[in-house]
Design an enzyme around this catalytic site. Structure first.
Site, PDB file in Angstrom:
ATOM      1  N   ASP A 171      -4.500  59.667  22.812  1.00 22.41           N
ATOM      2  CA  ASP A 171      -5.806  59.918  22.550  1.00 22.41           C
ATOM      3  C   ASP A 171      -6.306  58.646  21.873  1.00 22.41           C
ATOM      4  OD1 ASP A 171      -5.213  62.395  23.230  1.00 22.41           O
ATOM      5  OD2 ASP A 171      -4.981  63.238  21.535  1.00 22.41           O
TER       6      ASP A 171
HETATM    7  C1  26A Z   1      -6.741  73.094  26.784  1.00 22.15           C
HETATM    8  N1  26A Z   1      -5.838  72.390  25.969  1.00 22.15           N
HETATM    9  C2  26A Z   1      -4.609  72.813  26.242  1.00 22.15           C
HETATM   10  C3  26A Z   1      -6.169  71.372  25.153  1.00 22.15           C
HETATM   11  C4  26A Z   1      -4.957  70.792  24.193  1.00 22.15           C
HETATM   12  C5  26A Z   1      -5.598  69.727  23.435  1.00 22.15           C
HETATM   13  N2  26A Z   1      -7.075  69.453  23.536  1.00 22.15           N
HETATM   14  C6  26A Z   1      -7.650  70.162  23.997  1.00 22.15           C
HETATM   15  N3  26A Z   1      -7.399  70.950  24.891  1.00 22.15           N
HETATM   16  N4  26A Z   1      -3.679  70.820  23.884  1.00 22.15           N
HETATM   17  C7  26A Z   1      -3.489  69.918  23.060  1.00 22.15           C
HETATM   18  N5  26A Z   1      -4.573  69.258  22.697  1.00 22.15           N
HETATM   19  C8  26A Z   1      -4.677  68.191  21.735  1.00 22.15           C
HETATM   20  O1  26A Z   1      -4.062  67.345  21.960  1.00 22.15           O
HETATM   21  C9  26A Z   1      -3.742  66.189  20.785  1.00 22.15           C
HETATM   22  C10 26A Z   1      -2.815  65.445  21.169  1.00 22.15           C
HETATM   23  O2  26A Z   1      -2.877  64.468  22.289  1.00 22.15           O
HETATM   24  C11 26A Z   1      -4.137  68.726  20.341  1.00 22.15           C
HETATM   25  O3  26A Z   1      -5.077  69.286  19.488  1.00 22.15           O
HETATM   26  C12 26A Z   1      -3.811  67.436  19.838  1.00 22.15           C
HETATM   27  O4  26A Z   1      -4.509  67.052  18.724  1.00 22.15           O
END
Ligand code: 26A
Length: 372
Positions: free
Chosen positions: A327
């Site tokens: 990210d």
């Molecule tokens: C729909 N899903 C599975 C998600 C996520 C996500 N952010 C949005 N939608 N699953 C994990 N994360 C975020 O990924 C970040 C790390 O790359 C987590 O909140 C974490 O901060």
């Protein structure tokens, strides 16, 4: 692994343009909020876990999944037994915070759905620190989404209960105040996890970008998006000006789309992504694939050569955790795009911000603020 000759560039190129700070004052004077990001705001419940914990909840050491009923007790277990920390998360919100960290206040606006609760308050506080503007759709019925983050070594397992984030809708995006922000912005960044939530909102941004020669950036975000959300992903691909992913997402994409290249042929997949049909033919698509400490691979539509940009390694002892590294890369990269930097500088800015983020706890950035 590499089947064709690839151009090499020097590992670190000094930017030849004005520093981001000087540029920003010029940019801010001309236009506010040039970058608009969309996805799922989440609160990360992050702890160092164990093999045993992963096993108990059927989690892989390095993965990102949507929670099923069996995962519900994970969040309390992390809080009660593993000394978990509450950290602002949500992949594209991390990217938006990162871009705002670089570009400064008044540059980035982020959209997504939260609940009317104290978790949303933690998120609003965290974004203030970097001057990120958030325009949340506040859901009266569902709580703010949570992501359980189980750290084991340099791996992180993400298990998300989307809750209010799952109720983001096109009505919010199209409401007059928000649509004004959309019309005003020149760059859109969509986190791939939003394909599970509101594909029509993603299409609306893609169409707006293509019709007005703006820049539309999509991050694939997780292997399961490329595999199980293939249809909405593919519906948006003609709009991609930039597509960003990591090597495991690239492999999942190659597999689910039966690309005629090996799943491990990262340059081949980058070339295939760059050359997908494109709605706005005024600019070529660029595909960017990160691979942890291995070089970042970049392909440009219509060019056979694929470029590799080596990562500047840091001492392993300096790594806190790698949650949010991808990210942060996207945040630095997109900030470079907004500043009109050359492609190699954008990649370098992405690698720079990722390097800063992995030295912090979770998807965070260091203060006092560092400048590129
Ligand atoms: C729909 N899903 C599975 C998600 C996520 C996500 N952010 C949005 N939608 N699953 C994990 N994360 C975020 O990924 C970040 C790390 O790359 C987590 O909140 C974490 O901060």
């Amino acid at each position: 692994r590499l089947q064709r000759p690839y151009k090499k560039i020097s590992p670190h190129q000094t930017p030849t343009v004005a520093s981001p700070r000087r540029y920003l004052s010029a940019m801010a004077a001309t236009k506010e909020y040039p970058l608009l990001c969309l996805e799922n705001p989440l609160l990360d419940i992050q702890a160092v876990g164990s093999e045993e914990l992963l096993k108990k909840y059927n989690l892989k050491a390095n993965d990102a999944i949507l929670a099923s009923p069996e995962h519900v007790p994970l969040y309390d277990e992390l809080l009660n037994n593993y000394d978990a920390k509450l950290i602002a998360g949500g992949a594209a919100q991390n990217t938006a915070r990162g871009a705002s960290y670089v570009l400064g206040p008044g540059s980035v606006v982020y959209l997504g759905g939260v609940g009317d609760d104290k978790y949303a308050g933690i998120l609003r506080n965290a974004v203030k620190q970097v001057g990120l503007r958030v325009e949340y759709r506040v859901d009266p019925e569902h709580p703010t989404g949570r992501c359980g983050v189980v750290i084991t070594g340099h791996n992180r397992s993400l298990c998300t209960d989307l809750a209010a984030a799952n109720h983001y809708d096109l009505d919010h995006l199209k409401s007059p105040q928000i649509w004004d922000l959309v019309k005003n912005a020149e760059f859109y960044y969509v986190g791939g996890y939003h394909f599970t939530v509101c594909p029509p909102a993603i299409q609306a941004l893609g169409e707006e970008a293509a019709a007005n020669n703006k820049t539309f950036v999509v991050n694939v975000s997780a292997p399961f998006i490329a595999e199980f959300f293939k249809d909405p992903l593919d519906a948006s691909s003609p709009y991609w000006d930039y597509v960003i992913c990591n090597e495991s997402e690239a492999a999942a994409y190659a597999r689910s789309h039966a690309l005629p290249v090996a799943e491990t042929d990262v340059p081949g997949i980058a070339r295939a992504l760059a050359n997908l049909p494109k709605a706005n033919a005024k600019k070529p698509r660029i595909a960017v694939i990160t691979q942890g400490t291995l070089p970042t691979v970049v392909a440009v539509q219509g060019q056979d050569d694929v470029t590799q940009y080596p990562v500047h390694a840091i001492d392993a002892a300096k790594i806190n955790d790698t949650n949010g590294a991808g990210d942060a890369f996207a945040g630095g990269f997109v900030a470079g795009l907004v500043q009109g930097k050359p492609l190699e500088t954008c990649v370098d800015m992405g690698q720079w911000l990722a390097r800063l983020s992995i030295q912090e706890l979770g998807p965070s950035y260091p203060f006092p603020k560092q400048t590129y």
